[in-house]
Every structure is written in C-alpha cells, then in structure tokens.
Motif scaffolding. Structure first.
Motif, short mmCIF file in Angstrom:
data_model
loop_
_atom_site.label_atom_id
_atom_site.label_comp_id
_atom_site.label_asym_id
_atom_site.label_seq_id
_atom_site.Cartn_x
_atom_site.Cartn_y
_atom_site.Cartn_z
N GLN A 108 -13.32 -7.74 7.83
CA GLN A 108 -14.65 -7.85 7.73
C GLN A 108 -15.39 -6.31 8.11
N LYS A 109 -14.60 -6.84 9.66
CA LYS A 109 -15.31 -5.45 10.56
C LYS A 109 -15.07 -4.22 9.67
N LYS A 110 -14.09 -3.52 8.74
CA LYS A 110 -14.00 -2.35 8.44
C LYS A 110 -14.65 -2.39 7.69
N MET A 111 -15.14 -3.44 6.24
CA MET A 111 -16.14 -3.21 5.59
C MET A 111 -17.64 -3.04 6.36
N LEU A 112 -17.14 -3.96 7.23
CA LEU A 112 -18.72 -2.96 7.85
C LEU A 112 -19.33 -1.86 8.17
N ASN A 113 -17.71 -1.78 8.96
CA ASN A 113 -17.89 0.20 9.33
C ASN A 113 -18.01 1.17 8.53
N ASN A 114 -17.50 0.67 7.26
CA ASN A 114 -17.69 1.41 5.93
C ASN A 114 -19.67 1.60 5.60
N GLN A 115 -19.37 0.25 5.89
CA GLN A 115 -21.07 0.81 5.16
C GLN A 115 -21.96 1.04 6.13
N LEU A 116 -21.60 0.90 7.58
CA LEU A 116 -22.92 1.82 8.37
C LEU A 116 -22.25 2.90 8.27
N GLU A 168 -41.22 4.68 3.73
CA GLU A 168 -40.40 3.35 2.74
C GLU A 168 -38.86 3.27 2.87
N ALA A 169 -38.19 4.71 2.23
CA ALA A 169 -37.03 4.17 2.07
C ALA A 169 -36.11 4.08 3.81
N LEU A 170 -36.63 4.85 5.01
CA LEU A 170 -35.80 5.18 5.73
C LEU A 170 -36.36 3.17 6.24
N GLU A 171 -37.35 2.58 5.95
CA GLU A 171 -37.27 1.70 6.10
C GLU A 171 -36.28 1.08 6.53
N GLY A 172 -36.38 0.22 4.76
CA GLY A 172 -35.64 -0.12 4.61
C GLY A 172 -33.66 0.11 5.16
N LEU A 173 -33.66 1.44 5.11
CA LEU A 173 -32.28 1.59 5.82
C LEU A 173 -32.15 1.15 7.08
N ASN A 174 -32.89 1.33 7.24
CA ASN A 174 -32.88 0.70 8.95
C ASN A 174 -33.09 -0.64 9.39
N LYS A 175 -33.36 -0.96 8.02
CA LYS A 175 -33.12 -2.81 7.85
C LYS A 175 -32.19 -3.11 7.64
N ILE A 176 -31.32 -2.56 6.91
CA ILE A 176 -29.96 -2.81 6.55
C ILE A 176 -28.87 -2.70 7.75
N LYS A 177 -29.67 -1.32 8.28
CA LYS A 177 -28.41 -0.76 9.08
C LYS A 177 -28.55 -1.86 10.47
N GLU A 178 -29.11 -2.08 10.79
CA GLU A 178 -29.34 -3.23 11.82
C GLU A 178 -28.98 -4.35 11.61
N GLU A 182 -25.95 -6.13 13.74
CA GLU A 182 -25.96 -6.97 13.73
C GLU A 182 -24.35 -8.10 14.11
N LYS A 183 -23.98 -7.77 12.57
CA LYS A 183 -23.25 -9.05 12.41
C LYS A 183 -21.76 -8.22 12.91
N LEU A 184 -21.70 -6.97 13.51
CA LEU A 184 -20.88 -6.45 13.63
C LEU A 184 -21.14 -6.22 15.48
N ASN A 185 -21.86 -6.68 16.15
CA ASN A 185 -22.04 -7.23 17.20
C ASN A 185 -21.69 -8.25 17.53
N SER A 186 -21.76 -9.07 16.67
CA SER A 186 -21.02 -10.46 16.70
C SER A 186 -19.81 -10.62 16.71
N PHE A 187 -18.80 -9.77 15.69
CA PHE A 187 -17.96 -9.78 16.08
C PHE A 187 -16.99 -9.43 17.45
N ALA A 188 -17.56 -8.64 18.12
CA ALA A 188 -17.36 -7.85 19.89
C ALA A 188 -17.48 -9.23 20.72
#
Ligand code: ZN
Length: 189
Positions: A108-116, A168-178, A182-188
């Motif tokens: 999952q971490k690997k996948m999230l890092n790829n997404q990021l 608009e696009a940046l707002e959406g992307l930043n939301k997904i990024k956050e 957050e998911k990645l941090n929850s693993f840590a």
C-alpha cells in the motif's frame, strides 16, 4: 526613462499626432523574469533527461548487491531496476514481509508513493502552464494605442481564464495530495 515613462511618452507622441517609438516594450521586468524562468525550466528538463538516459543506460551490475549472486536473467534486470536487488532477493524480501504480516502495508505504501509522485508531476505541469500563459506577449508592435489596448484586453481575459482553470485544478490536486499524504503518515505511526 523607465518603462512607464516610455509609455507615457509614446501616448503623448501619438496624441500629438506624431509617431511614437516603433516598438513599445511592455513588461520589461516580467520579460526578464520569464526568460530566467524559461532558462531554469530548460536546465531542469535537461537534467531530467540526463537522469532518464542514465537510468536507461545504467547496466545492471554483474552481482546482486544483496546476495552477490551473478545476475543474468531478464527477471533480475527488471527487479534490479525497480528494487536494486535480484529477483530471488526481492522474492525473499517480500516473503519475509508476508510472514511478518507487513506485506499489505508495504504494498500500500508503495502504491501511495507512486500516486504521490504522479500528483506532484501533475501539479508541476499545471504551474508551468500557468506561468507560460501569464505572459503570452512579449512585444507590442505599436501602430496605435487602440490596438495595444485591444491586445491587452484580450490578454487579460485569457490570463484570467487560465488562472481560474489552474486554480480549480490545483485545488483538486492538492486535496488528493493531502489525502494520500495523510494515508502515508498513518502508516508511519
Ligand atoms: Zn540477490
């Protein structure tokens, strides 16, 4: 004479019925800024290409850095590029994770890092686009003030549109990024 004074003088000359300087340079400072930025982007792009070439050309070492086994299979090559070790070592590594019950988390971490990294690329490209669009003209060929004003108006509209869209696009992307972060941090924890 600074840019503003030059403009004022050009206007006055034309209003007086005379001829203004043939070309009015507009936003001189912006222009320099833009050039600098373009240069930076170019260098960055070249660096990126160099890195890509280096990756492409980088030969798989003869021995696996983990187990020192000779690497020769296609599978080793692929694994080495992804994980810096031979196929067998990677299988062993993943098995160990499974036994320890950590495999799902690792995957999952690997996948999230790829997404990021994908989201970061998207954000970069939108910011580049915004920068480019905010300065589409460099020099106004000044035939008359009217024409300059028209071009300016058109440019302002275009700029506003680009800014709205990218915002608009940046707002959406930043939301997904956050969310991903957050998911990645929850693993840590
Ligand atoms: Zn190995």
């Amino acid at each position: 004479m600074n840019e503003h004074q030059r403009h004022v003088k050009a206007r006055q000359d034309i209003l007086k019925g005379g001829t203004a300087e043939k070309r009015i340079f507009v936003h001189m400072e912006d222009l320099e800024e833009k050039k600098k930025r373009e240069e930076e982007i170019k260098i960055e792009r070249e660096k990126k290409n160099d890195r890509m070439d280096a990756l492409k050309e980088a030969k798989m070492p003869w021995f696996c850095p983990e187990c020192n086994k000779v690497m020769k299979q296609k599978l080793d090559d692929k694994m080495y590029r992804l994980h810096n070790q031979c196929f067998d070592c990677q299988v062993r590594f993943e098995n160990k994770l499974r036994i320890e019950g950590k495999y799902d988390e690792w995957e999952q971490k690997k996948m999230l890092n790829n997404q990021l990294s994908y989201i970061r690329d998207q954000i970069d490209s939108i910011e580049d686009w915004k920068d480019e669009a905010s300065n589409p003209f460099e020099v106004f060929d000044s035939v008359g003030i009217k024409e300059v004003e028209l071009k300016k108006e058109k440019w302002t509209q275009n700029k506003e549109q680009v800014e709205k869209m990218s915002e608009e696009a940046l707002e959406g992307l930043n939301k997904i990024k956050e969310e991903v972060e957050e998911k990645l941090n929850s693993f840590a924890i």
